[in-house]
Write a protein that holds these residues in place. Sequence first.
Motif, PDB file in Angstrom:
ATOM      1  N   ASP A 186       0.946  -1.343   0.123  1.00 47.65           N
ATOM      2  CA  ASP A 186       0.025  -0.024  -0.050  1.00 47.65           C
ATOM      3  C   ASP A 186       0.804   1.309   0.184  1.00 47.65           C
ATOM      4  O   ASP A 186       1.451   1.636   0.875  1.00 47.65           O
ATOM      5  CB  ASP A 186      -0.910   0.009   1.346  1.00 47.65           C
ATOM      6  CG  ASP A 186      -2.116   0.984   1.166  1.00 47.65           C
ATOM      7  OD1 ASP A 186      -1.716   2.145   0.517  1.00 47.65           O
ATOM      8  OD2 ASP A 186      -3.001   0.886   1.657  1.00 47.65           O
ATOM      9  N   GLN A 187       0.925   1.907  -1.365  1.00 47.75           N
ATOM     10  CA  GLN A 187       1.702   3.114  -1.225  1.00 47.75           C
ATOM     11  C   GLN A 187       1.250   4.230  -0.609  1.00 47.75           C
ATOM     12  O   GLN A 187       2.114   5.079  -0.183  1.00 47.75           O
ATOM     13  CB  GLN A 187       2.001   3.165  -2.896  1.00 47.75           C
ATOM     14  CG  GLN A 187       2.552   2.124  -3.678  1.00 47.75           C
ATOM     15  CD  GLN A 187       3.816   1.527  -3.280  1.00 47.75           C
ATOM     16  OE1 GLN A 187       4.843   2.341  -3.290  1.00 47.75           O
ATOM     17  NE2 GLN A 187       3.837   0.447  -3.121  1.00 47.75           N
ATOM     18  N   THR A 188       0.143   4.209  -0.413  1.00 44.40           N
ATOM     19  CA  THR A 188      -0.831   5.450   0.247  1.00 44.40           C
ATOM     20  C   THR A 188      -0.348   5.306   1.558  1.00 44.40           C
ATOM     21  O   THR A 188      -0.284   6.469   2.358  1.00 44.40           O
ATOM     22  CB  THR A 188      -1.932   5.723  -0.209  1.00 44.40           C
ATOM     23  OG1 THR A 188      -1.992   5.772  -1.806  1.00 44.40           O
ATOM     24  CG2 THR A 188      -2.800   6.525   0.353  1.00 44.40           C
ATOM     25  N   TYR A 189      -0.903   4.355   2.323  1.00 39.55           N
ATOM     26  CA  TYR A 189      -0.807   4.202   3.766  1.00 39.55           C
ATOM     27  C   TYR A 189       0.292   3.453   4.385  1.00 39.55           C
ATOM     28  O   TYR A 189       0.171   2.695   5.559  1.00 39.55           O
ATOM     29  CB  TYR A 189      -2.148   3.498   4.111  1.00 39.55           C
ATOM     30  CG  TYR A 189      -3.287   4.496   3.780  1.00 39.55           C
ATOM     31  CD1 TYR A 189      -3.603   5.657   4.281  1.00 39.55           C
ATOM     32  CD2 TYR A 189      -4.146   3.847   2.517  1.00 39.55           C
ATOM     33  CE1 TYR A 189      -4.894   6.206   3.702  1.00 39.55           C
ATOM     34  CE2 TYR A 189      -5.153   4.947   2.071  1.00 39.55           C
ATOM     35  CZ  TYR A 189      -5.462   5.965   2.763  1.00 39.55           C
ATOM     36  OH  TYR A 189      -6.582   6.985   2.211  1.00 39.55           O
ATOM     37  N   GLY A 190       1.610   3.281   3.821  1.00 40.06           N
ATOM     38  CA  GLY A 190       2.708   3.123   4.681  1.00 40.06           C
ATOM     39  C   GLY A 190       2.955   1.598   4.533  1.00 40.06           C
ATOM     40  O   GLY A 190       3.623   1.020   5.349  1.00 40.06           O
ATOM     41  N   GLY A 191       2.488   0.708   3.457  1.00 42.11           N
ATOM     42  CA  GLY A 191       2.845  -0.663   3.397  1.00 42.11           C
ATOM     43  C   GLY A 191       4.204  -0.920   2.644  1.00 42.11           C
ATOM     44  O   GLY A 191       4.378  -1.613   1.839  1.00 42.11           O
ATOM     45  N   ARG A 192       5.084   0.003   3.037  1.00 39.52           N
ATOM     46  CA  ARG A 192       6.442  -0.502   2.357  1.00 39.52           C
ATOM     47  C   ARG A 192       6.980  -1.671   2.841  1.00 39.52           C
ATOM     48  O   ARG A 192       6.627  -2.187   3.971  1.00 39.52           O
ATOM     49  CB  ARG A 192       7.506   0.844   2.601  1.00 39.52           C
ATOM     50  CG  ARG A 192       7.753   0.991   4.170  1.00 39.52           C
ATOM     51  CD  ARG A 192       8.537   2.039   4.489  1.00 39.52           C
ATOM     52  NE  ARG A 192       8.826   2.266   5.801  1.00 39.52           N
ATOM     53  CZ  ARG A 192       8.099   2.736   6.608  1.00 39.52           C
ATOM     54  NH1 ARG A 192       6.731   2.884   6.175  1.00 39.52           N
ATOM     55  NH2 ARG A 192       8.404   2.653   8.024  1.00 39.52           N
ATOM     56  N   ARG A 237       1.196  -3.015  -5.411  1.00 36.16           N
ATOM     57  CA  ARG A 237      -0.250  -2.401  -4.863  1.00 36.16           C
ATOM     58  C   ARG A 237      -0.473  -3.072  -3.611  1.00 36.16           C
ATOM     59  O   ARG A 237      -0.064  -4.066  -3.109  1.00 36.16           O
ATOM     60  CB  ARG A 237      -1.183  -3.287  -6.110  1.00 36.16           C
ATOM     61  CG  ARG A 237      -1.564  -4.691  -6.037  1.00 36.16           C
ATOM     62  CD  ARG A 237      -2.424  -5.182  -6.866  1.00 36.16           C
ATOM     63  NE  ARG A 237      -2.877  -6.544  -6.681  1.00 36.16           N
ATOM     64  CZ  ARG A 237      -3.744  -7.072  -5.822  1.00 36.16           C
ATOM     65  NH1 ARG A 237      -4.522  -6.310  -5.253  1.00 36.16           N
ATOM     66  NH2 ARG A 237      -4.070  -8.426  -5.950  1.00 36.16           N
ATOM     67  N   GLN A 238      -1.788  -2.549  -3.013  1.00 33.96           N
ATOM     68  CA  GLN A 238      -2.193  -3.024  -1.699  1.00 33.96           C
ATOM     69  C   GLN A 238      -2.757  -4.323  -1.997  1.00 33.96           C
ATOM     70  O   GLN A 238      -3.408  -4.742  -2.842  1.00 33.96           O
ATOM     71  CB  GLN A 238      -3.556  -2.263  -1.183  1.00 33.96           C
ATOM     72  CG  GLN A 238      -4.538  -2.194  -2.042  1.00 33.96           C
ATOM     73  CD  GLN A 238      -4.573  -0.987  -3.119  1.00 33.96           C
ATOM     74  OE1 GLN A 238      -3.599  -0.187  -3.165  1.00 33.96           O
ATOM     75  NE2 GLN A 238      -5.793  -0.704  -3.514  1.00 33.96           N
ATOM     76  N   ALA A 239      -2.298  -5.470  -0.939  1.00 33.34           N
ATOM     77  CA  ALA A 239      -2.642  -6.936  -0.974  1.00 33.34           C
ATOM     78  C   ALA A 239      -3.886  -6.899  -0.411  1.00 33.34           C
ATOM     79  O   ALA A 239      -4.248  -7.429   0.629  1.00 33.34           O
ATOM     80  CB  ALA A 239      -1.727  -7.819  -0.284  1.00 33.34           C
ATOM     81  N   LEU A 240      -5.032  -6.662  -1.257  1.00 30.66           N
ATOM     82  CA  LEU A 240      -6.334  -6.656  -0.826  1.00 30.66           C
ATOM     83  C   LEU A 240      -7.321  -7.342  -2.138  1.00 30.66           C
ATOM     84  O   LEU A 240      -7.081  -6.829  -3.042  1.00 30.66           O
ATOM     85  CB  LEU A 240      -6.768  -5.138  -0.464  1.00 30.66           C
ATOM     86  CG  LEU A 240      -8.123  -4.833  -0.010  1.00 30.66           C
ATOM     87  CD1 LEU A 240      -8.494  -5.972   1.427  1.00 30.66           C
ATOM     88  CD2 LEU A 240      -8.560  -3.536   0.261  1.00 30.66           C
TER      89      LEU A 240
END
Length: 323
Positions: free
Chosen positions: A250-256, A276-279
């Motif tokens: 999640d590039q937006t909410y800190g999922g580095r 991409r977010q793993a969702l």
Amino acid sequence: MSEQISLTGYVPDSANGKRLDQTLAEMFPDYSRSRLKSWITEGCVQVEGTVVDRPREKVLQGMAIEVTAELQQEQRFAAQPMALNIVYEDDDIMVINKPAGLVVHPGAGTPDGTLLNALLHHFPAIDQVPRAGIVHRLDKDTTGLMVVAKTIPAQTHLVAALQNREITREYEAICNGVLTAGGVIDEPIARHPTKRTHMAVVALGKPAVTHYRVAERFRAHTHLRLRLETGRTHQIRVHMAHLRHPLVGDQTYGGRPRPPQQADEAFLLCLRQFRRQALHAIRLELHHPITGEWMTWEAPTPPDMVELLQMLRRDRAQHGMDD
């Protein structure tokens, strides 16, 4: 562009003593509840010849109701031939398995090439339904199941079911960090106070509730199943970041990337390349808006998340750890 419409009728027995907005929804199901409510507050509705502008006003059976309003035509978008993964379709609804990278609705920066454009090409008559029948959205890089209404009555019932929390939406996700148990996140969400493209947990935001449980644990990550009670923008992503367990990628909410110690190069590369977010919206359950039949669909885990889970299991096994 707009057109003048006039609707007339009498309050049915089944609506005796109900609120005006509820009664109009029952009498005129071709129009959404939000549109009917706005017509009431704009003074477009008369009860027994008197304008009533309070949606909560109670009405009695047999009362004469007249609606005179301007019906704004929906903005027209172009139909575009695009591949759709249609899981289910009948005369009233479609269920789509959305891929990563597909924007649901045209907007700033994405004027076309969206799911809406594809729907217009697949079923041109959906142009008569507001927002081409889209009643809920998935983020651009979230995969999985979405239901689309092909008719106005189907859309009206689906929107009401969403508002009444009668549609079950279950997701799977992979987050950073190890969660020991499931739980409920009940934190309000609103637009971020300074980052206008972001959402955030904000004390005066709209209520937002996410249920989650642990499906599988790894050395530094957790595979989750989640269920939404509400449907706020970016809800799962914001709630998990609030728990300090942002979703992988999640590039937006800190999922580095946050690899465990002594991870091998193949695992590190897999994490770095997951952008991409793993969702994934894995399961959808609802009452059919017209027949009332209870229906369930599942969408298989997408290949990129399958590969990531395989790498996580491999890393766990290499370090002699049981789930």
